[in-house]
Design a protein around this motif. Structure first.
Motif, PDB file in Angstrom:
ATOM      1  N   ILE A 211       6.120  20.217 -11.031  1.00 61.51           N
ATOM      2  CA  ILE A 211       5.587  20.420  -9.679  1.00 61.51           C
ATOM      3  C   ILE A 211       6.208  21.647  -9.034  1.00 61.51           C
ATOM      4  CG2 ILE A 211       5.394  19.418  -7.361  1.00 61.51           C
ATOM      5  CD1 ILE A 211       5.242  16.669  -8.674  1.00 61.51           C
ATOM      6  N   ASN A 212       7.509  21.832  -9.241  1.00 59.41           N
ATOM      7  CA  ASN A 212       8.148  23.054  -8.737  1.00 59.41           C
ATOM      8  C   ASN A 212       7.432  24.295  -9.260  1.00 59.41           C
ATOM      9  OD1 ASN A 212      10.067  21.475  -7.493  1.00 59.41           O
ATOM     10  ND2 ASN A 212      11.728  22.011  -8.875  1.00 59.41           N
ATOM     11  N   ALA A 213       7.158  24.292 -10.558  1.00 64.17           N
ATOM     12  CA  ALA A 213       6.524  25.453 -11.180  1.00 64.17           C
ATOM     13  C   ALA A 213       5.119  25.672 -10.644  1.00 64.17           C
ATOM     14  CB  ALA A 213       6.482  25.277 -12.693  1.00 64.17           C
ATOM     15  N   TYR A 214       4.354  24.586 -10.573  1.00 65.12           N
ATOM     16  CA  TYR A 214       2.991  24.714 -10.061  1.00 65.12           C
ATOM     17  C   TYR A 214       2.992  25.205  -8.613  1.00 65.12           C
ATOM     18  CZ  TYR A 214       0.558  22.574 -14.029  1.00 65.12           C
ATOM     19  OH  TYR A 214       0.013  22.324 -15.272  1.00 65.12           O
ATOM     20  N   CYS A 215       3.901  24.649  -7.804  1.00 62.64           N
ATOM     21  CA  CYS A 215       3.922  25.046  -6.391  1.00 62.64           C
ATOM     22  C   CYS A 215       4.337  26.504  -6.231  1.00 62.64           C
ATOM     23  CB  CYS A 215       4.861  24.140  -5.603  1.00 62.64           C
ATOM     24  SG  CYS A 215       4.170  22.512  -5.284  1.00 62.64           S
ATOM     25  N   THR A 216       5.254  26.963  -7.065  1.00 62.76           N
ATOM     26  CA  THR A 216       5.621  28.375  -7.022  1.00 62.76           C
ATOM     27  C   THR A 216       4.421  29.236  -7.375  1.00 62.76           C
ATOM     28  OG1 THR A 216       7.879  27.824  -7.649  1.00 62.76           O
ATOM     29  CG2 THR A 216       7.234  30.113  -7.882  1.00 62.76           C
ATOM     30  N   SER A 217       3.667  28.802  -8.370  1.00 65.78           N
ATOM     31  CA  SER A 217       2.484  29.548  -8.759  1.00 65.78           C
ATOM     32  C   SER A 217       1.418  29.518  -7.661  1.00 65.78           C
ATOM     33  CB  SER A 217       1.905  28.988 -10.057  1.00 65.78           C
ATOM     34  OG  SER A 217       0.860  29.793 -10.523  1.00 65.78           O
ATOM     35  N   VAL A 218       1.279  28.359  -7.010  1.00 66.55           N
ATOM     36  CA  VAL A 218       0.309  28.259  -5.909  1.00 66.55           C
ATOM     37  C   VAL A 218       0.661  29.251  -4.811  1.00 66.55           C
ATOM     38  CG1 VAL A 218      -0.444  26.768  -4.013  1.00 66.55           C
ATOM     39  CG2 VAL A 218      -0.445  25.898  -6.347  1.00 66.55           C
ATOM     40  N   ARG A 219       1.930  29.380  -4.517  1.00 68.11           N
ATOM     41  CA  ARG A 219       2.341  30.336  -3.487  1.00 68.11           C
ATOM     42  C   ARG A 219       2.082  31.776  -3.913  1.00 68.11           C
ATOM     43  NH1 ARG A 219       7.355  31.000  -2.094  1.00 68.11           N
ATOM     44  NH2 ARG A 219       6.807  31.688  -0.009  1.00 68.11           N
ATOM     45  N   ALA A 220       1.970  31.993  -5.247  1.00 66.09           N
ATOM     46  CA  ALA A 220       1.717  33.348  -5.739  1.00 66.09           C
ATOM     47  C   ALA A 220       0.236  33.655  -5.897  1.00 66.09           C
ATOM     48  CB  ALA A 220       2.427  33.541  -7.087  1.00 66.09           C
ATOM     49  N   LEU A 221      -0.607  32.682  -5.627  1.00 62.95           N
ATOM     50  CA  LEU A 221      -2.049  32.904  -5.776  1.00 62.95           C
ATOM     51  C   LEU A 221      -2.527  34.004  -4.831  1.00 62.95           C
ATOM     52  CD1 LEU A 221      -3.392  29.228  -5.916  1.00 62.95           C
ATOM     53  CD2 LEU A 221      -3.287  30.863  -7.807  1.00 62.95           C
ATOM     54  N   THR A 222      -3.413  34.836  -5.345  1.00 68.13           N
ATOM     55  CA  THR A 222      -4.035  35.861  -4.505  1.00 68.13           C
ATOM     56  C   THR A 222      -5.540  35.769  -4.623  1.00 68.13           C
ATOM     57  OG1 THR A 222      -3.842  37.443  -6.325  1.00 68.13           O
ATOM     58  CG2 THR A 222      -2.106  37.478  -4.665  1.00 68.13           C
ATOM     59  N   MET A 223      -6.203  35.957  -3.531  1.00 72.10           N
ATOM     60  CA  MET A 223      -7.667  35.942  -3.512  1.00 72.10           C
ATOM     61  C   MET A 223      -8.211  37.275  -4.014  1.00 72.10           C
ATOM     62  SD  MET A 223      -9.634  33.415  -2.416  1.00 72.10           S
ATOM     63  CE  MET A 223     -11.021  34.232  -1.582  1.00 72.10           C
ATOM     64  N   PRO A 224      -9.307  37.246  -4.782  1.00 72.63           N
ATOM     65  CA  PRO A 224      -9.993  38.511  -5.086  1.00 72.63           C
ATOM     66  C   PRO A 224     -10.457  39.165  -3.784  1.00 72.63           C
ATOM     67  CG  PRO A 224     -10.827  36.696  -6.439  1.00 72.63           C
ATOM     68  CD  PRO A 224      -9.973  36.085  -5.384  1.00 72.63           C
ATOM     69  N   ALA A 225     -10.590  40.465  -3.803  1.00 70.29           N
ATOM     70  CA  ALA A 225     -11.074  41.163  -2.614  1.00 70.29           C
ATOM     71  C   ALA A 225     -12.508  40.724  -2.305  1.00 70.29           C
ATOM     72  CB  ALA A 225     -11.026  42.666  -2.832  1.00 70.29           C
ATOM     73  N   ALA A 226     -12.848  40.767  -1.044  1.00 67.55           N
ATOM     74  CA  ALA A 226     -14.201  40.375  -0.652  1.00 67.55           C
ATOM     75  C   ALA A 226     -15.249  41.232  -1.361  1.00 67.55           C
ATOM     76  CB  ALA A 226     -14.353  40.497   0.866  1.00 67.55           C
ATOM     77  N   SER A 227     -14.927  42.472  -1.613  1.00 63.47           N
ATOM     78  CA  SER A 227     -15.885  43.365  -2.277  1.00 63.47           C
ATOM     79  C   SER A 227     -16.158  42.960  -3.711  1.00 63.47           C
ATOM     80  CB  SER A 227     -15.354  44.811  -2.251  1.00 63.47           C
ATOM     81  OG  SER A 227     -14.091  44.896  -2.882  1.00 63.47           O
ATOM     82  N   ALA A 228     -15.252  42.186  -4.322  1.00 62.94           N
ATOM     83  CA  ALA A 228     -15.443  41.749  -5.707  1.00 62.94           C
ATOM     84  C   ALA A 228     -16.464  40.623  -5.812  1.00 62.94           C
ATOM     85  CB  ALA A 228     -14.121  41.293  -6.308  1.00 62.94           C
ATOM     86  N   LEU A 229     -16.746  39.987  -4.695  1.00 59.90           N
ATOM     87  CA  LEU A 229     -17.742  38.911  -4.675  1.00 59.90           C
ATOM     88  C   LEU A 229     -18.929  39.393  -3.853  1.00 59.90           C
ATOM     89  CD1 LEU A 229     -15.225  35.975  -4.130  1.00 59.90           C
ATOM     90  CD2 LEU A 229     -16.611  36.338  -6.183  1.00 59.90           C
ATOM     91  N   SER A 230     -19.743  40.206  -4.469  1.00 63.29           N
ATOM     92  CA  SER A 230     -20.789  40.934  -3.740  1.00 63.29           C
ATOM     93  C   SER A 230     -21.873  40.037  -3.162  1.00 63.29           C
ATOM     94  CB  SER A 230     -21.418  41.980  -4.665  1.00 63.29           C
ATOM     95  OG  SER A 230     -21.997  41.360  -5.795  1.00 63.29           O
ATOM     96  N   ARG A 231     -22.036  38.839  -3.730  1.00 67.43           N
ATOM     97  CA  ARG A 231     -23.097  37.951  -3.244  1.00 67.43           C
ATOM     98  C   ARG A 231     -22.608  36.969  -2.181  1.00 67.43           C
ATOM     99  NH1 ARG A 231     -26.062  36.162  -8.953  1.00 67.43           N
ATOM    100  NH2 ARG A 231     -26.051  38.231  -9.930  1.00 67.43           N
ATOM    101  N   VAL A 232     -21.331  37.016  -1.872  1.00 66.83           N
ATOM    102  CA  VAL A 232     -20.747  36.043  -0.949  1.00 66.83           C
ATOM    103  C   VAL A 232     -20.634  36.643   0.441  1.00 66.83           C
ATOM    104  CG1 VAL A 232     -18.713  34.610  -0.481  1.00 66.83           C
ATOM    105  CG2 VAL A 232     -19.435  35.020  -2.852  1.00 66.83           C
TER     106      VAL A 232
END
Length: 382
Positions: free
Chosen positions: A25-46
């Protein structure tokens, strides 16, 4: 007298399961905190409202992961502390029970000895209930955290569904890319080493066995790396580098980068988001297993409950034997108490070894990134 002391092997297995769940859980939570969203421009249909909604749920996941690392993670010592906290209570009970048995052997009609034992049992049970309450408090804390986690996951999955509905025509493309990511994660995870139950009782064995090579957690094609988060037990950069340089890992990573290069930004962004979804689900599963009915938290509680019923059984057995002037039974109970006390001492020794030699080190400021066979540190998103 039925054995009411936890079997040391069962205790070791519970402590091992506890430590492995906390480390994961420590490892997963550390990874969750490191998550980054793709740029809005990368999702052209959204459109912006859907993208913002998805981003908000990722931010919520960041927050929940951070809460675990900063506060809930302190629960990592609740299991071994339960045994060490109970030690003075249980040891005093054994002293008083042995004193009563000795007195009753000399005079089965010694009512003062039985009265003193009855008072001792009541005090021991009350104190043990307090230890159980502490474990239950930890369980409640984890349950509340898991509820918040699952709420953020539900919101993310709902928003992600709105996104993927816009890309049904390229589902096979982002699914194929996602499968390559999953295969790479699976391969890196084979480098992980769980803490074995048989190592819990040995300081040397715990330290040498509890080596966690990192499990790859998340992939962001737009930063060009594979986030790899160590499970924070005896973890070194050298061990991380060994995973990064493994031939199969490099081959799969090269394949992933090659596959990604052939896809549009939209497909890469979707694959990254689906990997995030998988990560969050796995975190939820780890939290669920920790507090499940047959999980280590409940097992510790059950062991303590058995201690309470055991003290009552000792009182009843000595009382019945004294009333019947059955000195043979009193002697047998005294012998059983000596055996039970030796077993209890072994259990406490296990818990003390665990507490002294197994630590969970959480990295709050940076994460390790595997890329092209090398390891670099990047700052944790704030």
């Amino acid at each position: 007298m039925a054995n009411f002391i936890p079997d040391p092997k069962a205790c070791a297995a519970t402590l091992a399961a506890w430590s492995n769940a906390i480390a994961a859980i420590n490892a997963y939570c550390t990874s969750v905190r490191a998550l980054t969203m793709p740029a809005a421009s990368a999702l052209s249909r959204v459109d912006s409202s859907v993208f913002n909604d998805l981003s908000q749920h990722v931010d919520q996941a960041h927050l929940v992961g951070g809460i675990w690392l900063v506060s809930v993670k302190a629960a990592s010592n609740a299991a071994p502390s339960a045994f060490t906290d109970a030690n003075s209570v249980v040891s005093l009970f054994f002293t008083n029970a042995n004193t009563a048995a000795t007195a009753l052997l000399q005079n089965p009609a010694d009512k003062e000895a039985l009265a003193a034992l009855e008072s001792s049992v009541a005090a021991a049970q009350n104190d043990l209930k307090g230890v159980i309450a502490n474990v239950q408090e930890t369980e409640t804390l984890i349950q509340r955290w898991a509820t918040a986690l699952n709420s953020s996951i539900d919101g993310f999955q709902s928003s992600l569904g709105d996104v993927t509905a816009l890309y049904s025509a390229v589902q096979s493309d982002y699914t194929t890319l996602g499968n390559t990511i999953s295969e790479l994660r699976s391969k890196i995870s084979t480098f992980n080493a769980l803490v074995p139950a048989e190592a819990i009782g040995s300081a040397v064995a715990v330290i040498s066995s509890a080596t966690y090579i990192p499990l790859m957690m998340s992939w962001n094609p737009f930063v060009g790396g594979i986030f790899a988060i160590g499970l924070f037990i005896a973890f070194t950069e050298a061990e991380l580098a060994a995973a990064a340089q493994a031939e199969e890992v490099q081959q799969l990573q090269d394949q992933l980068q090659q596959d990604a290069a052939e896809q549009s930004d939209d497909v890469k962004a979707l694959a990254s988001l689906l990997n995030t979804s998988a990560l969050l689900n796995e975190l939820s599963q780890e939290a669920t297993s920790l507090i499940a009915a047959d999980g280590p938290v409940s097992t510790v509680e059950a062991m303590l409950e058995t201690l309470i019923s055991g003290t009552q059984a000792v009182l009843s057995e000595l009382t019945d034997a004294a009333q019947a002037a059955n000195t043979g039974q009193i002697q047998q109970t005294a012998s059983d108490l000596a055996s039970a006390q030796a077993t209890w001492n072994a259990v406490v020794a296990l818990a003390q070894t665990y507490s002294s030699n197994l630590s969970f080190n959480v990295q709050l400021t940076s994460v390790s990134v595997i890329n092209a066979g090398t390891v670099t540190q990047v700052s944790m998103p704030t």
